[in-house]
Design a protein around this motif. Structure first.
Motif, PDB file in Angstrom:
ATOM      1  N   TYR A 308      -9.054   0.974   1.117  1.00 60.42           N
ATOM      2  CA  TYR A 308      -8.542   0.765  -0.237  1.00 60.42           C
ATOM      3  C   TYR A 308      -7.373   1.693  -0.562  1.00 60.42           C
ATOM      4  O   TYR A 308      -6.365   1.259  -1.132  1.00 60.42           O
ATOM      5  N   PHE A 309      -7.511   2.958  -0.221  1.00 52.99           N
ATOM      6  CA  PHE A 309      -6.429   3.893  -0.526  1.00 52.99           C
ATOM      7  C   PHE A 309      -5.242   3.715   0.405  1.00 52.99           C
ATOM      8  O   PHE A 309      -4.149   4.234   0.120  1.00 52.99           O
ATOM      9  N   GLY A 310      -5.456   3.026   1.527  1.00 52.53           N
ATOM     10  CA  GLY A 310      -4.315   2.705   2.369  1.00 52.53           C
ATOM     11  C   GLY A 310      -3.316   1.812   1.660  1.00 52.53           C
ATOM     12  O   GLY A 310      -2.097   1.940   1.840  1.00 52.53           O
ATOM     13  N   LEU A 311      -3.816   0.895   0.821  1.00 55.03           N
ATOM     14  CA  LEU A 311      -2.917   0.065   0.013  1.00 55.03           C
ATOM     15  C   LEU A 311      -2.109   0.909  -0.962  1.00 55.03           C
ATOM     16  O   LEU A 311      -0.900   0.717  -1.138  1.00 55.03           O
ATOM     17  N   TRP A 312      -2.796   1.858  -1.624  1.00 56.16           N
ATOM     18  CA  TRP A 312      -2.087   2.749  -2.542  1.00 56.16           C
ATOM     19  C   TRP A 312      -1.089   3.635  -1.807  1.00 56.16           C
ATOM     20  O   TRP A 312       0.001   3.933  -2.337  1.00 56.16           O
ATOM     21  N   LEU A 313      -1.448   4.073  -0.605  1.00 55.52           N
ATOM     22  CA  LEU A 313      -0.524   4.901   0.172  1.00 55.52           C
ATOM     23  C   LEU A 313       0.714   4.112   0.575  1.00 55.52           C
ATOM     24  O   LEU A 313       1.841   4.635   0.540  1.00 55.52           O
TER      25      LEU A 313
END
Length: 395
Positions: A308-313
């Motif tokens: 999930y945080f890969g998308l934000w990154l």
């Protein structure tokens, strides 16, 4: 009777008081040490520096040419030096010319300084961009929502605030997309670390509750989504109902601020727990492996949060590009919202299931208590005891 040794001292004090009453100005001048006037050197308050509209055409030309940064409109123009104190709010965009701006308050739009420096202090909030023409932007604290850029201009022309300021004399010496991108990446990394620490604490101290939420997600993903969506619509009405119930009494009115804060913390905690449960389920599907149940939970939680945080990154890494950054940020927001909504619905479903299980467990216990007076039927020759009857029934 006054002692003789105190008479000279009393006479001196009386003479000094008489001199101050008769001629107070010389006494005050002697008591005040010489030095510069603080009011002349300090930045003027914002209300004292309103400038006539003669400077507006030149600033409009700067805005049209893009040298003021992404300033769509000029709502307020003031002459510098100026200062916006903490607690003050400026609606719209602000342009300061002919001096520097010390910002500690809030500007809802963009801020541009012509012929001076923009000093962003602690507690300052700029909703748009921050730019300086003929000066620099110095960030010692605060938050800037848009670009941070500095431009060069003729200091004499910019400082005078003359209406004949030529936009062609302004040359862009640098914007700062790299620092803005790096700041966004660091924010995503810090948020990922925070959620990972929170997930570890839940696995250590409240794993049964966490597992029940994950099981509720596994058995009814669609039902959990619609339940969470209805719960989100009910958040504000429930808060209004709570405030109304507390406003009935005087003590309740005093407790309203604490109740609102506690309600907000509880809602945020439920959303975070639901997001972690969704990440655990997603990571368990993506990253299967051997090991104990605790290691599988930890591995699944880490893999889900990383996904999930890969998308934000990715959105943060492309924030320098307006189109790509906006699209990826919208995708990350949509996926995160779905994960939080499903997780919230799973929490509600798990709570309902736990309450139903407790109610079903209490029914056989109550039935056993009602039948406790009976003696079991004899199996090995033991005669069953006869129930004691009242004397009227025996007769």
């Amino acid at each position: 009777m006054i002692p003789r040794r105190l008479v000279p001292r009393l006479a001196g004090l009386l003479a000094a008081a008489t001199l101050c009453i008769v001629n107070p100005a010389p006494a005050l001048a002697q008591a005040t040490p010489p030095g510069p006037d603080p009011a002349a050197t300090a930045a003027a308050p914002l209300a004292w520096t309103q400038t006539p509209d003669s400077i507006r055409p030149a600033l409009e030309r700067l805005r049209t040419s893009g040298d003021l940064g992404p300033v769509t409109t000029i709502d307020s123009i003031v002459r510098g030096p100026a200062r916006i104190a903490m607690g003050d709010t400026v609606p719209g965009s602000l342009v300061v010319h002919g001096g520097s701006l010390e910002l500690e308050g809030v500007v809802l739009g963009s801020v541009a300084v012509v012929g001076g420096d923009l000093i962003i202090g602690d507690g300052a909030v700029i909703g748009g961009s921050a730019s300086a023409v003929g000066g620099t932007v110095r960030v010692t604290g605060g938050t800037v929502g848009g670009d941070i850029r500095s431009t060069s201009a003729d200091p004499a022309t910019a400082a005078t605030g003359d209406a004949a300021l030529d936009p062609r004399s302004v040359k862009v010496v640098g914007s700062d997309p790299v620092s803005r991108t790096w700041r966004a990446v660091k924010l995503v990394a810090a948020t990922f670390a925070l959620f990972m620490i929170l997930g570890l604490g839940i696995l250590v101290f409240s794993q049964p509750t966490f597992d029940s939420v994950v099981r509720a997600l596994e058995h009814g993903f669609g039902r959990a989504f619609w339940t969470g969506l209805l719960a989100q619509f009910a958040i504000l009405p429930l808060l209004l109902l709570l405030v109304t119930a507390l406003a009935i009494s005087l003590v309740g009115i005093l407790l309203i601020p604490f109740a609102v804060v506690a309600y907000a913390v509880a809602v945020a905690g439920l959303l975070a727990l639901g997001f972690l449960a969704t990440a655990r389920l997603t990571g368990g599907i993506v990253g299967r492996g051997d090991g104990t149940a605790r290691s599988a939970d930890l591995r699944g939680l880490f893999a889900g949060l990383l996904l999930y945080f890969g998308l934000w990154l990715l959105a943060a890494a492309t924030s320098w590009h307006p189109l790509a950054g906006t699209v990826l940020r919208a995708v990350a927001v949509a996926i995160t919202w779905v994960a939080m909504t499903v997780g919230l619905g799973a929490i509600i479903a798990a709570g309902v299931a736990a309450r139903r299980a407790r109610a079903e467990a209490q029914v056989p216990r109550a039935h056993a208590d009602a039948m406790a007076w009976q003696t079991p039927t004899p199996i090995t020759g033991v005669v069953a005891a006869r129930r004691t009857l009242s004397p009227s029934r025996e007769a």
